[in-house]
Write a protein that holds these residues in place. Structure first.
Motif, short mmCIF file in Angstrom:
data_model
loop_
_atom_site.label_atom_id
_atom_site.label_comp_id
_atom_site.label_asym_id
_atom_site.label_seq_id
_atom_site.Cartn_x
_atom_site.Cartn_y
_atom_site.Cartn_z
N ILE A 110 23.14 -29.81 48.09
CA ILE A 110 21.96 -30.68 48.11
C ILE A 110 20.73 -29.93 47.58
N LEU A 111 20.63 -28.64 47.87
CA LEU A 111 19.49 -27.84 47.42
C LEU A 111 19.51 -27.60 45.92
N GLU A 112 20.69 -27.62 45.32
CA GLU A 112 20.79 -27.37 43.87
C GLU A 112 20.12 -28.46 43.04
N VAL A 113 20.18 -29.70 43.48
CA VAL A 113 19.63 -30.81 42.68
C VAL A 113 18.13 -30.66 42.47
N PRO A 114 17.31 -30.53 43.53
CA PRO A 114 15.86 -30.37 43.27
C PRO A 114 15.53 -29.04 42.59
N ARG A 115 16.31 -28.00 42.88
CA ARG A 115 16.06 -26.71 42.24
C ARG A 115 16.22 -26.80 40.73
N LEU A 116 17.31 -27.41 40.29
CA LEU A 116 17.54 -27.55 38.85
C LEU A 116 16.56 -28.53 38.22
N TYR A 117 16.25 -29.63 38.91
CA TYR A 117 15.32 -30.61 38.37
C TYR A 117 13.93 -30.02 38.19
N LEU A 118 13.45 -29.30 39.22
CA LEU A 118 12.11 -28.71 39.12
C LEU A 118 12.07 -27.63 38.04
N GLY A 119 13.14 -26.86 37.90
CA GLY A 119 13.18 -25.86 36.84
C GLY A 119 13.15 -26.50 35.47
N PHE A 120 13.91 -27.59 35.30
CA PHE A 120 13.92 -28.31 34.03
C PHE A 120 12.55 -28.92 33.74
N LYS A 121 11.98 -29.58 34.75
CA LYS A 121 10.68 -30.23 34.57
C LYS A 121 9.58 -29.22 34.26
N GLY A 122 9.59 -28.10 34.97
CA GLY A 122 8.59 -27.07 34.74
C GLY A 122 8.71 -26.44 33.37
N ASN A 123 9.93 -26.29 32.89
CA ASN A 123 10.13 -25.70 31.58
C ASN A 123 9.72 -26.66 30.47
N VAL A 124 10.08 -27.93 30.61
CA VAL A 124 9.76 -28.91 29.57
C VAL A 124 8.25 -29.17 29.49
N THR A 125 7.61 -29.28 30.64
CA THR A 125 6.17 -29.58 30.66
C THR A 125 5.30 -28.32 30.60
N GLU A 126 5.94 -27.16 30.62
CA GLU A 126 5.24 -25.87 30.64
C GLU A 126 4.23 -25.81 31.78
N ALA A 127 4.67 -26.23 32.96
CA ALA A 127 3.82 -26.22 34.16
C ALA A 127 4.32 -25.14 35.12
N GLU A 128 3.37 -24.46 35.75
CA GLU A 128 3.72 -23.37 36.65
C GLU A 128 4.22 -23.86 38.00
N ALA A 129 3.63 -24.94 38.51
CA ALA A 129 3.95 -25.40 39.86
C ALA A 129 5.42 -25.77 40.03
N PRO A 130 6.01 -26.60 39.16
CA PRO A 130 7.44 -26.90 39.35
C PRO A 130 8.33 -25.67 39.22
N LEU A 131 7.97 -24.76 38.31
CA LEU A 131 8.76 -23.54 38.18
C LEU A 131 8.64 -22.66 39.42
N GLY A 132 7.45 -22.62 40.01
CA GLY A 132 7.26 -21.86 41.24
C GLY A 132 8.05 -22.45 42.40
N LEU A 133 8.03 -23.78 42.49
CA LEU A 133 8.82 -24.44 43.53
C LEU A 133 10.32 -24.21 43.32
N SER A 134 10.74 -24.27 42.06
CA SER A 134 12.14 -24.00 41.75
C SER A 134 12.52 -22.57 42.10
N LEU A 135 11.59 -21.65 41.87
CA LEU A 135 11.83 -20.25 42.22
C LEU A 135 11.96 -20.09 43.73
N GLY A 136 11.14 -20.81 44.49
CA GLY A 136 11.26 -20.79 45.95
C GLY A 136 12.58 -21.36 46.43
N LEU A 137 13.02 -22.44 45.80
CA LEU A 137 14.32 -23.01 46.17
C LEU A 137 15.47 -22.08 45.77
N THR A 138 15.25 -21.30 44.72
CA THR A 138 16.27 -20.33 44.32
C THR A 138 16.45 -19.27 45.41
#
Length: 105
Positions: free
Chosen positions: A29-57
């Motif tokens: 269950i944790l993998e889905v938001p982790r991957l989504y936030l990483g994808f979203k942060g990379n595509v939009t070049e936003a720090e917040a989703p990548l940071g959240l994805s890093l926390g979920l990692t």
């Protein structure tokens, strides 16, 4: 990682099967938001989703270490798969930190 079949193949203690399955499903269950936030942060070049994805990692790494060290039965396949997964998490985390640093500057 084939925890459900272990209950049938090995003499699995009844009180330990549920926590192992719970950790496995929580990890899935944790993998889905982790991957989504990483994808979203990379595509939009936003720090917040990548940071959240890093926390979920970090949470995923803790669950992976649980499955590697404290699971009731740890097979050689578990050791191999968890080593590959932890290596991928490490590489991914390094790339996320690099991307966050590039996006900030």
């Amino acid at each position: 990682m084939a925890v459900p079949s272990r209950g049938q193949v090995f003499s699995y203690p009844d009180d330990l099967l549920a926590p192992d399955l719970a950790v496995l499903f929580l990890m899935a269950i944790l993998e889905v938001p982790r991957l989504y936030l990483g994808f979203k942060g990379n595509v939009t070049e936003a720090e917040a989703p990548l940071g959240l994805s890093l926390g979920l990692t970090v949470g995923s790494v803790v669950l992976c270490v649980y499955l590697l060290l404290w699971q009731t039965y740890v097979l050689w396949a578990d050791v191999l798969l968890n080593a590959v997964l932890l290596s991928a998490y490490g590489l991914e985390s390094g790339l996320k930190v690099t991307a966050i640093a590039a996006f900030v500057s």
